[in-house]
Design a protein around this motif. Structure first.
Motif, PDB file in Angstrom:
ATOM      1  N   GLU A 152       0.814  -1.217   0.000  1.00  0.00           N
ATOM      2  CA  GLU A 152       0.000   0.000   0.000  1.00  0.00           C
ATOM      3  C   GLU A 152       0.849   1.269   0.000  1.00  0.00           C
ATOM      4  O   GLU A 152       0.561   2.217  -0.733  1.00  0.00           O
ATOM      5  N   LEU A 153       1.894   1.302   0.821  1.00  0.00           N
ATOM      6  CA  LEU A 153       2.754   2.491   0.851  1.00  0.00           C
ATOM      7  C   LEU A 153       3.602   2.586  -0.408  1.00  0.00           C
ATOM      8  O   LEU A 153       3.874   3.676  -0.907  1.00  0.00           O
ATOM      9  N   TRP A 154       4.026   1.443  -0.924  1.00  0.00           N
ATOM     10  CA  TRP A 154       4.787   1.449  -2.173  1.00  0.00           C
ATOM     11  C   TRP A 154       3.932   2.074  -3.281  1.00  0.00           C
ATOM     12  O   TRP A 154       4.425   2.885  -4.062  1.00  0.00           O
ATOM     13  N   LYS A 155       2.675   1.712  -3.335  1.00  0.00           N
ATOM     14  CA  LYS A 155       1.770   2.289  -4.347  1.00  0.00           C
ATOM     15  C   LYS A 155       1.542   3.765  -4.076  1.00  0.00           C
ATOM     16  O   LYS A 155       1.536   4.578  -5.002  1.00  0.00           O
ATOM     17  N   ARG A 156       1.329   4.115  -2.821  1.00  0.00           N
ATOM     18  CA  ARG A 156       1.058   5.510  -2.447  1.00  0.00           C
ATOM     19  C   ARG A 156       2.186   6.432  -2.927  1.00  0.00           C
ATOM     20  O   ARG A 156       1.938   7.529  -3.405  1.00  0.00           O
ATOM     21  N   PHE A 157       3.427   5.972  -2.784  1.00  0.00           N
ATOM     22  CA  PHE A 157       4.578   6.786  -3.184  1.00  0.00           C
ATOM     23  C   PHE A 157       5.100   6.420  -4.571  1.00  0.00           C
ATOM     24  O   PHE A 157       6.164   6.876  -4.969  1.00  0.00           O
ATOM     25  N   GLU A 158       4.343   5.597  -5.294  1.00  0.00           N
ATOM     26  CA  GLU A 158       4.654   5.202  -6.667  1.00  0.00           C
ATOM     27  C   GLU A 158       6.048   4.586  -6.803  1.00  0.00           C
ATOM     28  O   GLU A 158       6.765   4.830  -7.769  1.00  0.00           O
ATOM     29  N   VAL A 159       6.424   3.785  -5.820  1.00  0.00           N
ATOM     30  CA  VAL A 159       7.705   3.084  -5.843  1.00  0.00           C
ATOM     31  C   VAL A 159       7.491   1.757  -6.567  1.00  0.00           C
ATOM     32  O   VAL A 159       6.601   0.990  -6.218  1.00  0.00           O
ATOM     33  N   THR A 160       8.313   1.512  -7.569  1.00  0.00           N
ATOM     34  CA  THR A 160       8.156   0.302  -8.380  1.00  0.00           C
ATOM     35  C   THR A 160       9.318  -0.675  -8.236  1.00  0.00           C
ATOM     36  O   THR A 160       9.337  -1.691  -8.906  1.00  0.00           O
ATOM     37  N   GLU A 161      10.287  -0.347  -7.385  1.00  0.00           N
ATOM     38  CA  GLU A 161      11.411  -1.246  -7.167  1.00  0.00           C
ATOM     39  C   GLU A 161      11.999  -0.996  -5.788  1.00  0.00           C
ATOM     40  O   GLU A 161      11.912   0.104  -5.259  1.00  0.00           O
ATOM     41  N   GLN A 162      12.583  -2.042  -5.231  1.00  0.00           N
ATOM     42  CA  GLN A 162      13.199  -1.920  -3.916  1.00  0.00           C
ATOM     43  C   GLN A 162      14.563  -1.254  -4.014  1.00  0.00           C
ATOM     44  O   GLN A 162      15.072  -1.047  -5.098  1.00  0.00           O
ATOM     45  N   SER A 163      15.094  -0.943  -2.877  1.00  0.00           N
ATOM     46  CA  SER A 163      16.332  -0.202  -2.656  1.00  0.00           C
ATOM     47  C   SER A 163      16.223   1.230  -3.173  1.00  0.00           C
ATOM     48  O   SER A 163      17.143   1.778  -3.742  1.00  0.00           O
ATOM     49  N   ARG A 164      15.072   1.853  -2.895  1.00  0.00           N
ATOM     50  CA  ARG A 164      14.839   3.240  -3.317  1.00  0.00           C
ATOM     51  C   ARG A 164      14.590   4.115  -2.097  1.00  0.00           C
ATOM     52  O   ARG A 164      14.050   3.671  -1.098  1.00  0.00           O
ATOM     53  N   TYR A 165      14.976   5.353  -2.256  1.00  0.00           N
ATOM     54  CA  TYR A 165      14.715   6.363  -1.241  1.00  0.00           C
ATOM     55  C   TYR A 165      13.728   7.378  -1.802  1.00  0.00           C
ATOM     56  O   TYR A 165      13.831   7.774  -2.970  1.00  0.00           O
ATOM     57  N   VAL A 166      12.793   7.797  -0.951  1.00  0.00           N
ATOM     58  CA  VAL A 166      11.934   8.941  -1.234  1.00  0.00           C
ATOM     59  C   VAL A 166      12.208   9.905  -0.095  1.00  0.00           C
ATOM     60  O   VAL A 166      12.020   9.570   1.080  1.00  0.00           O
ATOM     61  N   ILE A 167      12.700  11.093  -0.436  1.00  0.00           N
ATOM     62  CA  ILE A 167      13.058  12.073   0.587  1.00  0.00           C
ATOM     63  C   ILE A 167      12.108  13.254   0.470  1.00  0.00           C
ATOM     64  O   ILE A 167      11.954  13.846  -0.611  1.00  0.00           O
ATOM     65  N   LEU A 168      11.472  13.578   1.600  1.00  0.00           N
ATOM     66  CA  LEU A 168      10.519  14.687   1.674  1.00  0.00           C
ATOM     67  C   LEU A 168      11.135  15.819   2.484  1.00  0.00           C
ATOM     68  O   LEU A 168      11.806  15.576   3.490  1.00  0.00           O
ATOM     69  N   ASP A 169      10.877  17.051   2.075  1.00  0.00           N
ATOM     70  CA  ASP A 169      11.331  18.178   2.890  1.00  0.00           C
ATOM     71  C   ASP A 169      10.386  18.348   4.080  1.00  0.00           C
ATOM     72  O   ASP A 169       9.423  17.588   4.240  1.00  0.00           O
ATOM     73  N   LYS A 170      10.618  19.342   4.919  1.00  0.00           N
ATOM     74  CA  LYS A 170       9.805  19.511   6.132  1.00  0.00           C
ATOM     75  C   LYS A 170       8.344  19.827   5.829  1.00  0.00           C
ATOM     76  O   LYS A 170       7.483  19.665   6.690  1.00  0.00           O
ATOM     77  N   ASN A 171       8.054  20.246   4.590  1.00  0.00           N
ATOM     78  CA  ASN A 171       6.681  20.534   4.181  1.00  0.00           C
ATOM     79  C   ASN A 171       6.011  19.355   3.486  1.00  0.00           C
ATOM     80  O   ASN A 171       4.888  19.462   3.025  1.00  0.00           O
ATOM     81  N   GLY A 172       6.710  18.235   3.381  1.00  0.00           N
ATOM     82  CA  GLY A 172       6.147  17.035   2.775  1.00  0.00           C
ATOM     83  C   GLY A 172       6.300  16.963   1.269  1.00  0.00           C
ATOM     84  O   GLY A 172       5.750  16.071   0.631  1.00  0.00           O
ATOM     85  N   LYS A 173       7.091  17.853   0.675  1.00  0.00           N
ATOM     86  CA  LYS A 173       7.316  17.840  -0.769  1.00  0.00           C
ATOM     87  C   LYS A 173       8.460  16.877  -1.091  1.00  0.00           C
ATOM     88  O   LYS A 173       9.505  16.891  -0.447  1.00  0.00           O
ATOM     89  N   THR A 174       8.257  16.037  -2.102  1.00  0.00           N
ATOM     90  CA  THR A 174       9.310  15.116  -2.522  1.00  0.00           C
ATOM     91  C   THR A 174      10.436  15.918  -3.170  1.00  0.00           C
ATOM     92  O   THR A 174      10.224  16.631  -4.143  1.00  0.00           O
ATOM     93  N   VAL A 175      11.642  15.791  -2.608  1.00  0.00           N
ATOM     94  CA  VAL A 175      12.800  16.496  -3.145  1.00  0.00           C
ATOM     95  C   VAL A 175      13.806  15.537  -3.783  1.00  0.00           C
ATOM     96  O   VAL A 175      14.703  15.974  -4.493  1.00  0.00           O
ATOM     97  N   TYR A 176      13.644  14.233  -3.521  1.00  0.00           N
ATOM     98  CA  TYR A 176      14.495  13.232  -4.164  1.00  0.00           C
ATOM     99  C   TYR A 176      13.753  11.913  -4.170  1.00  0.00           C
ATOM    100  O   TYR A 176      13.087  11.549  -3.198  1.00  0.00           O
ATOM    101  N   GLU A 177      13.899  11.179  -5.272  1.00  0.00           N
ATOM    102  CA  GLU A 177      13.371   9.823  -5.370  1.00  0.00           C
ATOM    103  C   GLU A 177      14.327   9.056  -6.259  1.00  0.00           C
ATOM    104  O   GLU A 177      14.562   9.442  -7.396  1.00  0.00           O
ATOM    105  N   GLY A 178      14.942   8.008  -5.704  1.00  0.00           N
ATOM    106  CA  GLY A 178      15.856   7.228  -6.511  1.00  0.00           C
ATOM    107  C   GLY A 178      16.706   6.288  -5.685  1.00  0.00           C
ATOM    108  O   GLY A 178      16.477   6.079  -4.498  1.00  0.00           O
ATOM    109  N   VAL A 179      17.696   5.715  -6.347  1.00  0.00           N
ATOM    110  CA  VAL A 179      18.604   4.744  -5.736  1.00  0.00           C
ATOM    111  C   VAL A 179      19.876   5.474  -5.312  1.00  0.00           C
ATOM    112  O   VAL A 179      20.397   6.311  -6.049  1.00  0.00           O
ATOM    113  N   LEU A 180      20.363   5.144  -4.145  1.00  0.00           N
ATOM    114  CA  LEU A 180      21.663   5.633  -3.679  1.00  0.00           C
ATOM    115  C   LEU A 180      22.477   4.390  -3.325  1.00  0.00           C
ATOM    116  O   LEU A 180      22.333   3.837  -2.233  1.00  0.00           O
TER     117      LEU A 180
END
Length: 195
Positions: A152-180
Motif C-alpha cells: 500500500e505504501l509502495w503504491k502511495r509513493f509510486e515506488v516500483t522497485e526496492q532499494s529506493r529512497y523517497v526524501i521529503l522536505d519539512k513541508n512534505g514535498k518530494t525532493v528526491y526519489e531514486g537509488v543511492l
C-alpha cells in the motif's frame, strides 16, 4: 473469484522483483514519488513540543504524511507525527542485496540526524517474518521499520522497485526519489534539508 485477485498481485510482485535490484533509474526532479491526486485522508495535526519554550505547538501534517501503518514488530505507526521535519522513506525488500548494502549507511544517517530528520524503513515484497530477520541481521532496528506486505505504501509513493529512497522536505514535498548505491549521498541530502 479468489484466483482473479491473487493473480494480479502475484504478477505485480514478480514485476517489482524483476525490475528492482537490477535497475538504477533514479529521478531527481522532485516529481517522482508524488502522491496521486485525490488520495486525501483527514488527519489531526500532531502536537510537537518546542524545547525552547516548553510549549506544545500544532504542526499540520502534509498530505504525504497522512497515513497509518504497522511496524515489523506489530506496533501501530502514525505518519502525521513526522510532520515539520524532513523525512527519508527507505523502501527495501528482505532478500535484496542492494538493500542490505544500504542498511549500515541508512542506520548511521538515522542516528546522526535523530531529532532533526525522520528516517523510516518501508519493507515490502515479502512476509513480515523475513522483514524482522532483515532488521535484526542488518542492525536497522534503531529507527522505525514498517511492514508493507500488501504494498500500500509502495503504491502511495509510486515506488516500483526496492532499494529506493523517497526524501521529503519539512513541508512534505518530494525532493528526491531514486537509488543511492550503498546509501552513499544520503547524509548530504539530509544535511541539505536540516541545515
Amino acid at each position: 473469484m479468489r484466483a482473479r485477485t491473487v493473480l494480479p498481485v502475484a504478477l505485480a510482485a514478480a514485476l517489482l522483483a524483476l525490475t528492482g535490484c537490477g535497475a538504477d533509474s533514479g529521478a531527481d526532479d522532485g516529481t517522482a514519488g508524488a502522491l496521486p491526486s485525490g488520495s486525501s485522508s483527514p488527519a489531526q495535526p500532531p502536537a510537537s513540543s518546542d524545547p525552547s519554550s516548553g510549549r506544545t505547538a500544532e504542526v499540520a501534517a502534509p498530505q504525504a504524511l497522512r497515513f497509518t501503518a504497522t511496524t515489523v514488530d506489530g506496533k501501530p505507526f502514525q505518519a502525521d507525527a513526522l510532520a515539520g521535519k524532513p523525512t527519508v522513506l527507505w523502501f527495501w525488500a528482505p532478500w535484496c542485496p542492494k538493500c542490505k548494502a544500504q542498511a549500515a549507511e541508512t542506520a548511521k544517517v538515522a542516528a546522526d540526524y535523530a531529532g532533526e530528520a525522520n528516517v523510516i524503513g518501508v519493507a515490502g515484497l515479502d512476509r513480515n517474518e523475513a522483514m524482522k530477520a532483515f532488521v535484526a541481521d542488518t542492525g536497522t532496528g534503531g529507527f522505525p521499520q514498517l511492514s508493507d506486505e500488501k504494498g500500500e505504501l509502495w503504491k502511495r509513493f509510486e515506488v516500483t522497485e526496492q532499494s529506493r529512497y523517497v526524501i521529503l522536505d519539512k513541508n512534505g514535498k518530494t525532493v528526491y526519489e531514486g537509488v543511492l548505491p550503498g546509501g552513499k549521498g544520503l547524509a548530504e541530502k539530509v544535511d541539505g534539508l536540516t541545515g
